[in-house]
Design a protein around this motif. Structure first.
Motif, short mmCIF file in Angstrom:
data_model
loop_
_atom_site.label_atom_id
_atom_site.label_comp_id
_atom_site.label_asym_id
_atom_site.label_seq_id
_atom_site.Cartn_x
_atom_site.Cartn_y
_atom_site.Cartn_z
N HIS A 296 50.92 -34.12 -3.65
CA HIS A 296 50.31 -35.40 -3.24
C HIS A 296 48.83 -36.34 -4.03
N TYR A 297 48.32 -35.71 -4.74
CA TYR A 297 46.90 -36.61 -4.74
C TYR A 297 47.17 -37.14 -6.49
N ALA A 298 48.76 -36.63 -6.46
CA ALA A 298 49.30 -37.44 -7.95
C ALA A 298 49.17 -38.98 -7.39
N LYS A 299 49.78 -39.35 -6.77
CA LYS A 299 50.41 -40.89 -6.15
C LYS A 299 48.90 -41.17 -5.81
N ALA A 300 47.33 -40.77 -5.32
CA ALA A 300 46.78 -41.64 -4.05
C ALA A 300 46.06 -41.78 -5.87
N PRO A 301 44.99 -42.66 -5.65
CA PRO A 301 44.07 -43.65 -5.98
C PRO A 301 43.62 -42.36 -7.36
N THR A 302 43.23 -43.10 -8.96
CA THR A 302 42.36 -41.65 -9.50
C THR A 302 40.86 -41.85 -8.75
N PRO A 303 40.55 -40.61 -9.63
CA PRO A 303 39.07 -40.17 -8.92
C PRO A 303 38.15 -40.91 -9.25
N ASP A 304 37.41 -41.64 -9.27
CA ASP A 304 36.21 -41.78 -9.54
C ASP A 304 34.73 -41.27 -8.59
N TRP A 305 33.75 -42.35 -9.30
CA TRP A 305 32.00 -41.80 -9.48
C TRP A 305 32.11 -42.10 -7.34
N PRO A 306 33.14 -42.88 -6.20
CA PRO A 306 33.09 -42.93 -5.26
C PRO A 306 33.35 -41.88 -4.87
N SER A 307 34.61 -41.33 -5.08
CA SER A 307 35.22 -40.36 -4.72
C SER A 307 34.29 -39.34 -4.64
N LEU A 308 33.63 -38.84 -5.10
CA LEU A 308 32.04 -37.60 -4.79
C LEU A 308 31.35 -38.29 -3.87
N TRP A 309 31.01 -37.44 -2.93
CA TRP A 309 30.28 -37.58 -2.06
C TRP A 309 28.42 -37.29 -2.03
N ALA A 310 27.96 -38.15 -2.32
CA ALA A 310 26.28 -39.00 -2.43
C ALA A 310 25.69 -39.22 -1.03
N GLY A 311 26.02 -38.37 0.00
CA GLY A 311 25.03 -38.68 1.27
C GLY A 311 23.45 -38.94 1.09
N ASN A 312 23.32 -37.64 0.54
CA ASN A 312 22.38 -36.70 1.06
C ASN A 312 21.39 -35.66 0.22
#
Length: 767
Positions: free
Chosen positions: A434-450
């Motif tokens: 499923h992830y092979a069909k998803a958008p490729t990972p980028d920096w916003p795909s990593l959580w940086a909320g706090n």
């Protein structure tokens, strides 16, 4: 004549020789005795691994006494009854029915066991700052002897140098006499249970009302929150320092005395339709190794309401408590929006990862054998987590996320393991495709909320620790949690783990943890250039690790691209350097000592230090991040060494010197020595106390740091290291051992008072 009467007459006669005004004040347990126990005894006698289950952090533990059966006994074929202090029994007689025996009561005409153990310790003091005799075994694997009072004479004859406190600078004469007077007076106890103040009581009432709201929807949220916070030491905004509270299930509602429903696990059937979630004070001395803090206030309550009650999801009924529900919380709580559950865990990510580390599961080398000695932990952003956004994928994945450990039939270990392994691997296949069909990972795909977004875990052979921020040089491995992985890790290692369980339960828990680690590594590798993933994976599973790649793990995606644009020759280091830039102020652990090569202008110390301490940090950077092949002294160091440095003004800093052991792979529970690569060990040096279990300590004046660093660089054999220990080391037998050992806790208290707690010295070595 009974011993208690004889002791009382002796004390009375001695007092008669004094003038009335000279009579000593009665000894108070709260004022006089507990402080001595906290200073000299709690460092060993606390929590589940207290020798002989003798917990000396409270009057309740002292009155409960000792028990010959150890809590940690992973090879037992049958589970045993839990013996959690303040939880599983109430009162001395109830504890004695569970196998405990008194250490305070005289027996058979002999003094109390505690009195005799202390006398034995006073009779055979160890020479100051000496090494221990070979007859005294220390460490986590020490086989404790737990004599009954009538067995003490035989114990003393066989262990003449093993009185109490064990193998350490003992009681002062004043402390010893105070304890003797107290025992002679019948060991009276005046300790009162901790009570909340008015502000705390008000907030307790508000939170209890929230978790006990009527209705299926509200009950489901209350249950989920309880199962995720039962291990927390809750403290309130505006609360009194040192006051912490813990969630329990009670037969009685708010406003009435708590009547605890004691179940083995927090998600076991409470045995009644009506029960209530209640907050009770954490009693006794706070010890660092179990102190998992969680702040609570109006903003936190509002956040809970926003996450769990702001939309119109519905629950038709509250699920049951059977093995199937315990094994698969994704199914049990599927009515609650997964995004709310994941976001709650992200908001408090350090707490949840710390619960893996400081909870009962993480004790012993086998428990920690399937993690590396240093790695960074990252989290997938909710917007990129398909389990949250793709209902069809979530529906396919949920049945595959069940975890083992509910069936403890010893004969079924292999079949159960294979069943859950295959189910987990089917999930990994589903996720990969499923992830092979998803958008490729980028920096916003990593959580940086706090500032919980980036964490560092250090393993210290048979224990571990977690801290906010990116600490140390670039690790060989990093973990990336998405919601299914984070929740499974929490349930497998915290909620569903039974420290009193048998070998089948404990083996299943630890075997599945191996799959969890592998899943976190695979998640992270998706961030790397596609063509480098196989090489990087092979580097994590060298030698026999290849067998696990073939036998137990699934094929990774080495086709789908990453959008991070990393240097293909050095992707891990490039990722780390870019991550540090992206993390910015959210990185709670700037680290110029270990990453001196990135420091501006070669300044390898923190700002704000005195010139002497800044110079000390600059010099310490020469020892950091070097392999043992270039820094031979690493071979002599234990896992977690504390370094205390004080300048001429009296200001001191404390540093952790952490030995990161290298391994060809960490894919097996046993046989670590065969996978150990000592030449690749490194040393991380970081300000603060980064272990609940210090292994040793150096005390170095700032003016001598240059000499200390030079000696460490030149020490290439045990004899050279021995000279370093003789000059700056604090052995267990050092006359000022307790002063320096407890100064570590004072340092924590100065830096972050809520995190302070007595450190454990069971693993403290006498180098």
């Amino acid at each position: 004549m009974p011993y208690r009467l004889l002791a009382g007459l002796t004390l009375l006669l001695s007092c008669c020789t004094l003038q009335a005004g000279d009579l000593p004040a009665p000894v108070s347990y709260t004022r006089d005795i507990q402080p001595i126990l906290t200073e000299k005894c709690v460092a060993c006698h606390a929590c589940n691994d207290a020798p002989c289950q003798l917990n000396l952090g409270s009057a309740e533990g002292l009155l409960r006494g000792a028990n010959k059966v150890p809590v940690y006994q992973g090879e037992r074929s049958q589970a045993v009854d839990p013996t959690r202090l303040f939880y599983d029994a109430n009162g001395v007689s109830a504890w004695q029915r569970k196998g405990f025996y008194s250490v305070l009561e005289p027996r058979g005409g002999q003094a109390a066991l505690m009195t005799r153990m202390l006398e034995l310790g006073q009779q055979a003091p160890l020479p100051p700052n000496s090494k221990l005799p070979d007859s005294i075994a220390l460490g986590i694997n020490r086989e404790n002897v737990c004599p009954l009072p009538e067995e003490f004479n035989a114990y003393a004859a066989a262990h003449a140098t093993q009185g109490m406190p064990l193998a350490v600078t003992g009681l002062s004469e004043a402390e010893y006499q105070t304890l003797q007077r107290w025992m002679a007076a019948g060991a009276p106890v005046d300790q009162q249970p901790l009570q909340p103040n008015a502000a705390e009581a008000s907030q307790i009432a508000t939170w209890e009302a929230q978790l006990n709201l009527p209705g299926a929807r509200q009950a489901l949220v209350g249950r989920w929150l309880y199962e995720h916070l039962f291990l927390a030491h809750i403290y309130f905004e505006g609360g009194e320092p040192g006051h912490f509270f813990q969630w329990v299930r009670s037969r009685t509602p708010s406003g009435q005395p708590v009547d605890i429903i004691a179940t083995r696990r927090p998600n076991d059937d409470p045995g009644r339709r009506e029960f209530y979630y209640r907050l009770v004070p954490v009693q006794g001395v706070i010890v660092h190794k179990t102190h998992i803090t969680y702040p609570v206030g109006p903003k936190k309550l509002q956040r809970v309401r926003e996450l769990f009650y702001a939309n119109d999801w519905q629950a038709q009924a509250v699920p049951g408590y059977g093995p199937g529900h315990r094994a698969n919380p994704f199914l049990t709580f599927e009515a609650i929006p997964a995004k709310a559950r994941y976001q709650f865990m992200l908001d408090n990510a350090e707490y949840f990862v710390r619960s893996f580390i400081r909870g009962p599961v993480c004790r012993g080398q086998i428990a920690t054998d399937v993690i590396r000695d240093q790695f960074w932990v990252l989290f997938q952003d909710p917007s990129s987590d398909l389990y949250l956004s793709d209902a069809r994928y979530q529906g396919q994945a949920t049945p595959l996320l069940a975890m083992p450990g509910q069936n403890d039939n010893v004969g079924s270990i292999l079949s159960l393991w294979l069943s859950y392994r295959d189910r987990r691997n089917a999930y990994e296949d589903l996720r990969r495709d499923h992830y092979a069909k998803a958008p490729t990972p980028d920096w916003p795909s990593l959580w940086a909320g706090n500032d919980n977004a980036w964490l560092t875990v250090f393993r210290h052979y048979d224990s571990a620790t977690v801290n906010k921020g990116l600490i140390g040089d670039v690790p060989q491995s990093m973990w990336l949690f998405d919601y299914p992985l984070l929740e499974r890790t929490y349930y497998q290692l915290v909620v569903n783990f039974d420290v009193y369980g048998n070998v089948a339960h404990q083996a299943q828990t630890r075997l599945y943890f191996d799959l969890i680690r592998n899943g976190a590594e695979i998640n992270f590798l998706r961030l790397m250039p596609a063509e480098r993933r196989e090489d990087l994976l092979d580097g994590l599973y060298e030698n026999a690790g290849k067998i696990k790649l073939w036998l137990d793990y699934q094929r990774i995606d080495d086709d789908t691209a990453s959008s991070l644009g990393l240097d293909k020759k050095r992707p891990m280091r490039d990722f780390a350097e870019q991550l540090l830039r992206h993390a910015g102020a959210l990185n709670a652990a700037p680290d110029p000592i270990n990453r001196c090569y990135l420091a501006a202008g070669g300044q390898c110390s923190r700002p704000g230090l005195s010139p002497a301490l800044a110079d000390a940090e600059q010099r310490l950077s020469r020892l950091a991040a070097l392999p043992a092949a270039r820094l031979k002294v690493i071979d002599q160091l234990p896992e977690a060494t504390m370094l205390r440095i004080e300048d001429s003004s009296g200001r001191r800093e404390v540093y952790s010197l952490l030995r990161n052991r290298a391994h060809s792979n960490v894919a097996f529970l046993l046989g670590e020595s065969y996978r150990y690569q000592s030449r690749l060990d490194t040393l991380t040096i970081y300000p603060g106390v980064l272990s609940s279990y210090p292994n040793f300590m150096f005390n170095v004046p700032a003016a001598e740091v240059a000499a200390f660093v030079d000696a460490m660089q030149q020490a290439s054999d045990p004899q050279a290291f021995e000279k370093i220990v003789e000059r700056w080391g604090i052995r267990r037998t050092h006359p000022q051992f307790w002063t320096w050992f407890h100064d570590l806790n004072r340092y924590i208290k100065e830096q972050d008072p809520r995190e302070a707690g007595v450190l454990d010295m069971n693993r403290y070595e006498n180098l």
